[in-house]
Design an enzyme around this catalytic site. Structure first.
Site, PDB file in Angstrom:
ATOM      1  N   HIS A 272       0.845  -1.197   0.000  1.00  0.00           N
ATOM      2  CA  HIS A 272       0.000   0.000   0.000  1.00  0.00           C
ATOM      3  C   HIS A 272       0.887   1.256   0.000  1.00  0.00           C
ATOM      4  O   HIS A 272       0.729   2.146  -0.848  1.00  0.00           O
ATOM      5  CB  HIS A 272      -0.899  -0.025   1.243  1.00  0.00           C
ATOM      6  CG  HIS A 272      -1.822   1.149   1.368  1.00  0.00           C
ATOM      7  ND1 HIS A 272      -3.128   1.116   0.960  1.00  0.00           N
ATOM      8  CD2 HIS A 272      -1.621   2.405   1.845  1.00  0.00           C
ATOM      9  CE1 HIS A 272      -3.697   2.297   1.186  1.00  0.00           C
ATOM     10  NE2 HIS A 272      -2.796   3.101   1.731  1.00  0.00           N
ATOM     11  N   GLU A 273       1.832   1.317   0.931  1.00  0.00           N
ATOM     12  CA  GLU A 273       2.716   2.492   0.998  1.00  0.00           C
ATOM     13  C   GLU A 273       3.557   2.622  -0.273  1.00  0.00           C
ATOM     14  O   GLU A 273       3.853   3.729  -0.721  1.00  0.00           O
ATOM     15  CB  GLU A 273       3.615   2.438   2.236  1.00  0.00           C
ATOM     16  CG  GLU A 273       2.875   2.476   3.578  1.00  0.00           C
ATOM     17  CD  GLU A 273       1.898   3.646   3.720  1.00  0.00           C
ATOM     18  OE1 GLU A 273       2.164   4.718   3.144  1.00  0.00           O
ATOM     19  OE2 GLU A 273       0.857   3.468   4.387  1.00  0.00           O
ATOM     20  N   HIS A 276       1.753   4.699  -2.764  1.00  0.00           N
ATOM     21  CA  HIS A 276       1.922   6.138  -2.504  1.00  0.00           C
ATOM     22  C   HIS A 276       3.327   6.593  -2.921  1.00  0.00           C
ATOM     23  O   HIS A 276       3.494   7.637  -3.550  1.00  0.00           O
ATOM     24  CB  HIS A 276       1.746   6.434  -1.007  1.00  0.00           C
ATOM     25  CG  HIS A 276       0.317   6.402  -0.526  1.00  0.00           C
ATOM     26  ND1 HIS A 276      -0.663   7.178  -1.093  1.00  0.00           N
ATOM     27  CD2 HIS A 276      -0.274   5.723   0.493  1.00  0.00           C
ATOM     28  CE1 HIS A 276      -1.814   6.975  -0.442  1.00  0.00           C
ATOM     29  NE2 HIS A 276      -1.605   6.089   0.517  1.00  0.00           N
ATOM     30  N   GLU A 302      -4.737   8.027  -2.980  1.00  0.00           N
ATOM     31  CA  GLU A 302      -5.177   6.747  -2.417  1.00  0.00           C
ATOM     32  C   GLU A 302      -5.398   5.716  -3.534  1.00  0.00           C
ATOM     33  O   GLU A 302      -5.215   4.518  -3.332  1.00  0.00           O
ATOM     34  CB  GLU A 302      -6.449   6.954  -1.587  1.00  0.00           C
ATOM     35  CG  GLU A 302      -6.835   5.792  -0.695  1.00  0.00           C
ATOM     36  CD  GLU A 302      -5.926   5.597   0.519  1.00  0.00           C
ATOM     37  OE1 GLU A 302      -5.021   6.422   0.758  1.00  0.00           O
ATOM     38  OE2 GLU A 302      -6.122   4.586   1.204  1.00  0.00           O
TER      39      GLU A 302
END
Lengths: 509, 509
Positions: A272-273, A276, A302
């Protein structure tokens, strides 16, 4: 003084002056980003007060520069005169003007009260949640509602307050559009969720056990590097709450966290990170320091983390990629197959009372509930005192369960204690953008899913880079960016089809 | 406008305004300190350009605030009117005025050329040293000499240029005083060094071997914590060049480095940095952000690192403390005794051509040579072209050895390439201060050496804290601080007696 027609030379000089001022502000924001990262990851605890001072003084300097009347005059002249037709230049002026208006509009008295209420609201919320007593938080929430209306009015008295608030986090989004989107999601999801309850929950025992966190961390670091995170322009560290920060696209700092009894959370969190971080590292350095080079919105940022987490990491193709690596790191998983890994990796671990623990299908209903309530608060149709009851009723209607107390209900999220009205919708918008962008990527990249099974990530990364990261906020709304990147504005049915297909398989219904 | 006598209220308000401005500058300098630490220890290499930008923009903001005319007016009023008799307030105004004059005096043109010449000079020096050819560096050095004279003149046209330069690093010091001090040192040391050549070099084989750097690091960390370095208000990391930095007394960041084939360097280096760090952590937080709370001078800061390195760590008492810890970490040292450890720990490892490799006795002669040459350059009595020959002659006269080439001679140090005239003397002044301060501590603390053998460091740390760290630059010169702390101004014979006694024993002469 007579009004003269400005020369093209004057226009060019104004634009250069503008860019210089904007880059200075951007650089100072970068320093602020480093202070924040350091605070979370490196700073000794005794330095907390001093760091608070450093951040406050730097914020004051940034605010002075961002509200400097000279900047306003430059923008005014460029907006009035700047008819160069250059798309980038127009977007830079548009975005800078937007920021300038928001920075200058809020009267000092409201800004001061907002800063105070952030601390007071948070403190009251912490105490109320500990006591599981909403009434202890209600007075601060009342004040937040009124203050947010006043702030919205000072920014733009002509538009509905909630639209102005929403637009802070999700540029160009309105209640009208969001009502339309969320109604469609609600209509599709509520029956699906009801149906899933009759299905068979995925078997998670195949990945249960104890897993050395140092080995998890090594595996994760190898994977995020393979996904494309560049250590030459970033760092990987550990922190209590994983996040992505840093000071510049060449200095992106991502953190992870691992638990010995949970193989899924650390790995999906790190991926997930990475989503980003790839957005941040992928920003267009030719437009470095200009607002056009920022992410378009919270939802769009997101979308990148969720695309890598949900569309890639939680896909069957990724389970095939992951399996041998997982088994090499943890030989006890020798019985695992890609076919048993995929459902286990996707399973939720707890009942869906709590938003942050919800699975992909239930999560949007948590958001829609919050959206309806906060919109009602700002519009005046919902009273603060009625929130707990409305919350519990909504949970029953949408998700078929009712919180046993306020702490696990209306008090579970920190957002409202900081006055973040308009923020919640970006989570689900991000998920929907991710889905639609990924569908477009599948069409653009031959054999994308085979690439993922093979660990060949550059084609997807590059496509995202060109379609999303490099585009920044050239367009004034996510719908327009989606139109350019995927050929269509946001289409909720893409998201609904994806969820229906995936979860029907997962729950065997 | 008639001149009115200011009221005490106005004075108090002016002083409060002054403090607020000074604290803001101090906070911004703290941020700058964090950027520098991060660059050396954490930053990904690709972020170098961006970090350069961040530092430059922050430096510009600090410069603007430090040279703001309002600050000058406040200082003027307080200096003219502020007759409160408060010692601290007077010192704050004095130090702030001193900084303001130095910050505003240098014309923009000279400041710009100085910034450019830092890069040009460094680049030329690196190339010249690689080629071992002084003539490649000479033109830049010529320019540095002239520029430094011009800068000194702009700061204070009434004083000799070298005094103005020296005063930047060693407040209140003059050539007249330094000539006196260094002449006495030279007279005492040259015969001692000649005599030592006939002695027996200490036996270093007892601590020769390979030592795991992770074990060295753990041992060192335990020791610096025992010395008093607080991890609650600081960090310990590893970097290529050990240094002490950070952003505030509550955020002191120290770095170390270890070599597998050298037990001495890592340990003495870490203890050296601990001395700097204890000074920083020990600053008076009641005067936080005010210039009076800064270290008095480079020499005084160095006195604290050298006190812990030389007076403590290289003493026979510390060898007794260290021995069991060293043997526990490295069982191969089981034959070592405190009596054989002490000389081995003190021995130099290479001949004394290079300053940074010299021992305590030879080091001052390296400094005195540089002092005489740079003073001559600025005064005009030494020509740049003659430097290599004068250098080699000085080395022969002082240390009985002559460099085989420029790289190991006149080109060995980076300082002049950055225009740092007046900096070298602070190293030896620091060593002398350390010696005199330690002698005073021995008188003030009963059984200090037994404390050191026992590992009981708080009495010394506390005495230094009260006598030096907390005093900051309340006094305008090191002589005055020494007078307050030790009862006397700097007395070179204390240093000479210490070196003569120690090195006679070490070399058995």
């Amino acid at each position: 003084m007579a009004i003269e027609t400005p020369s093209p030379q004057q226009d060019a000089k104004d634009y250069d002056d503008l860019c210089e001022k904007l880059k200075e502000i951007s650089t100072l924001n970068g320093i602020s980003g480093l202070l924040g990262w350091d605070e979370m990851v490196m700073m000794p605890e005794g330095a907390a007060d001093c760091r608070g001072q450093q951040k406050a003084i730097l914020a004051g300097i940034i605010h002075d520069k961002a509200t400097n009347p000279q900047l306003g005059e430059l923008l005014q002249r460029l907006q009035t005169n700047g008819k160069t037709g250059d798309q980038i230049q127009s977007a830079v002026v548009r975005e800078a003007k937007r920021d300038y208006v928001r920075n200058t509009a809020v009267p000092r008295k409201l800004a001061k009260r907002r800063a105070e209420l952030e601390t007071e609201g948070y403190t009251a919320w912490v105490k109320a949640r500990e006591a599981s007593d909403f009434s202890m938080f209600a007075p601060k929430l009342e004040e937040w509602v009124q203050l947010s209306r006043d702030i919205a009015k000072s920014i733009d008295p002509k538009r509905p307050a909630y639209d102005v608030l929403l637009d802070q986090y999700e540029k160009g989004m309105t209640m009208e559009r969001l009502d339309q989107i969320f109604e469609q999601v609600e209509d599709g999801l509520v029956p699906l969720i009801t149906k899933l309850r009759e299905g068979t929950a995925p078997d998670t025992t195949v990945i249960a056990g104890e897993f050395d966190t140092a080995v998890q961390s090594q595996l994760c670091n190898d994977i995020v590097k393979q996904l494309g995170f560049e250590l030459k322009r970033g760092r990987l560290d550990v922190s209590v709450h994983p996040f992505t920060g840093g000071s510049h696209p060449t200095d992106v700092r991502m953190t992870t966290r691992f638990k010995p009894d949970d193989l899924t959370e650390g790995l999906t969190g790190a991926i997930h990170e990475t989503g980003h971080a790839l957005y941040e590292q992928g920003r267009n350095l030719e437009l470095d320091g200009l607002p056009i080079n920022e992410a378009l919105s919270m939802g769009m940022h997101e979308s990148q983390s969720l695309l890598w987490e949900r569309m890639v990491a939680l896909s069957p193709a990724f389970s095939r990629f992951l399996l041998p690596r997982l088994q090499k790191a943890f030989p006890q998983l020798d019985k695992l197959t890609a076919e048993t890994l995929w459902p286990a990796f996707n399973a939720i671990r707890k009942p869906s009372l709590i938003r942050v623990e919800a699975d992909e299908a239930q999560y949007p209903m948590h958001i829609i509930l919050r959206y309806k309530l906060e919109k009602g608060l700002i519009n005046g149709s919902v009273k603060v005192a009625d929130l707990p009851e409305l919350w519990n009723q909504g949970m029953q209607d949408y998700l078929g369960c009712s919180p046993p107390n306020d702490a696990q209900g209306v008090l579970q999220d920190v957002h409202w204690s900081a006055g973040l009205f308009g923020y919640f919708p970006t989570y689900t918008l991000g998920a929907m953008y991710a889905c639609q962008i990924y569908e477009a990527a599948k069409k653009a990249i031959p054999n994308l899913e085979d690439n993922i099974s093979d660990g060949t990530f550059p084609p997807l990364r590059q496509w995202l880079n060109e379609s999303i990261h490099q585009v920044g906020c050239l367009y004034p709304s996510s719908d327009e960016l989606l139109l350019a990147a995927t050929g269509k504005e946001l289409e909720p049915e893409v998201f609904l089809e994806y969820l229906t297909s995936k979860f029907s398989k997962l729950y065997q219904v």
